[in-house]
Write an enzyme that holds these catalytic residues in place. Sequence first.
Site, PDB file in Angstrom:
ATOM      1  N   HIS A 183       0.234  -3.895   4.623  1.00 35.31           N
ATOM      2  CA  HIS A 183       1.505  -3.733   3.870  1.00 35.31           C
ATOM      3  C   HIS A 183       2.192  -2.445   4.361  1.00 35.31           C
ATOM      4  O   HIS A 183       2.268  -1.454   3.645  1.00 35.31           O
ATOM      5  CB  HIS A 183       1.187  -3.667   2.380  1.00 35.31           C
ATOM      6  N   CYS A 243       0.864   1.318  -5.590  1.00 33.60           N
ATOM      7  CA  CYS A 243       2.019   0.593  -5.043  1.00 33.60           C
ATOM      8  C   CYS A 243       2.715  -0.267  -6.098  1.00 33.60           C
ATOM      9  O   CYS A 243       3.865  -0.641  -5.910  1.00 33.60           O
ATOM     10  CB  CYS A 243       1.584  -0.263  -3.859  1.00 33.60           C
TER      11      CYS A 243
HETATM   12  N1   CP Z   1       4.435  -2.939  -4.081  1.00 33.51           N
HETATM   13  C1   CP Z   1       4.970  -4.137  -3.831  1.00 33.51           C
HETATM   14  O1   CP Z   1       5.042  -4.586  -2.693  1.00 33.51           O
HETATM   15  O2   CP Z   1       5.451  -4.779  -4.935  1.00 33.51           O
HETATM   16  P1   CP Z   1       5.980  -6.271  -5.033  1.00 33.51           P
HETATM   17  O3   CP Z   1       4.789  -7.178  -4.890  1.00 33.51           O
HETATM   18  O4   CP Z   1       6.608  -6.358  -6.392  1.00 33.51           O
HETATM   19  O5   CP Z   1       6.961  -6.514  -3.932  1.00 33.51           O
HETATM   20  N1  NVA Z   2      -2.919  -5.640  -2.780  1.00 30.42           N
HETATM   21  C1  NVA Z   2      -1.816  -6.222  -3.507  1.00 30.42           C
HETATM   22  C2  NVA Z   2      -0.547  -5.502  -3.198  1.00 30.42           C
HETATM   23  C3  NVA Z   2       0.667  -5.986  -3.931  1.00 30.42           C
HETATM   24  C4  NVA Z   2       1.913  -5.259  -3.562  1.00 30.42           C
HETATM   25  C5  NVA Z   2      -1.717  -7.685  -3.158  1.00 30.42           C
HETATM   26  O1  NVA Z   2      -1.794  -8.035  -1.978  1.00 30.42           O
HETATM   27  O2  NVA Z   2      -1.580  -8.503  -4.080  1.00 30.42           O
END
Ligand code: CP
Ligand code: NVA
Length: 308
Positions: A134, A266
Amino acid sequence: MNHFLDLHKTDAAALRAIIDDAIAMKKARAGRPRGAPDDEQPLAGRMVALIFEKPSTRTRVSFDVGARQMGGQTMVLSGSDMQLGHGETIADTARVLSRYVDMIMIRTFEEATLLEMAEHATVPVINGLTNRTHPCQIMADVMTYEEHRGPIAGRKVVWSGDGNNVCASFLHGAGQFGFDFTFTGPPALDPEPEFVEFARSKGVKVEIERDPLKAVEGADLVVTDTWVSMHDAQSARERRHKLLRPYQVNERLMAAARPDALFMHCLPAHRDEEATSAVMDGPQSVIFDEAENRLHAQKAIMRWCLEG
Ligand code: CP
Ligand code: NVA
């Protein structure tokens, strides 16, 4: 043309320039209504496709608002409404979309989908999260740290919990921005060795410490994330909770870090699971600055992609 696929694939100088640009763009529009245009309009006449195969609040809204502030137009597409990967190959979708839009942001499950999209698109592709990484999140997080505490290089970041996709991009970030990184969590949920090796190859210290209280000693930043990610099977929920409960970020853990340590997540968070509300809403928490900075960091990323 620049794709923004992962932090280890973009050189460190470019990443630094993106952060600096994000901070400058944020300052330049301070106090304006969210819908007001920026003075500079680098996306004027550009169309951006935002594709989601998984849910999203921050990524969806921040990319959409950011592109519009820079003069662009956007379309938000749900993967399930498209032919993506079932009615048509990813490669053909990439070729077709490249005839309609100027940039593609995609949130998907398999990293292979992102990579196939990037290989066959003739417009920039941005990684809006995969099961493995990410990168946009960590750009916002580095920006947030530096706004509050100055350069992140040489600092100690501690990740407590699941060695997941956000943790993986933090390891890429450690290598590229030069900060030390300690992972504390159960062995079954360690980050993949590839990410650890990348950071170490850049000369930063990466440690794996099973005792969370020991891990946070000297920490400048403590980070966690959900215990069950969107790609994790719900059937694994109970097992994950059991394994991860000792790694909850609570006031006791924060008290063992440096007194000026920051706390990040996050989001979305499961309050009083991976982090207590006392920490999330406490004086060391910068979680909503992180969320805001997704907007500014991604504007700088989109600009960089088009400048390439
Ligand atoms: N942190 C983040 O990516 O949040 P969302 O899943 O809401 O986009
Ligand atoms: N680790 C989480 C991050 C969400 C923004 C997921 O992948 O669901």
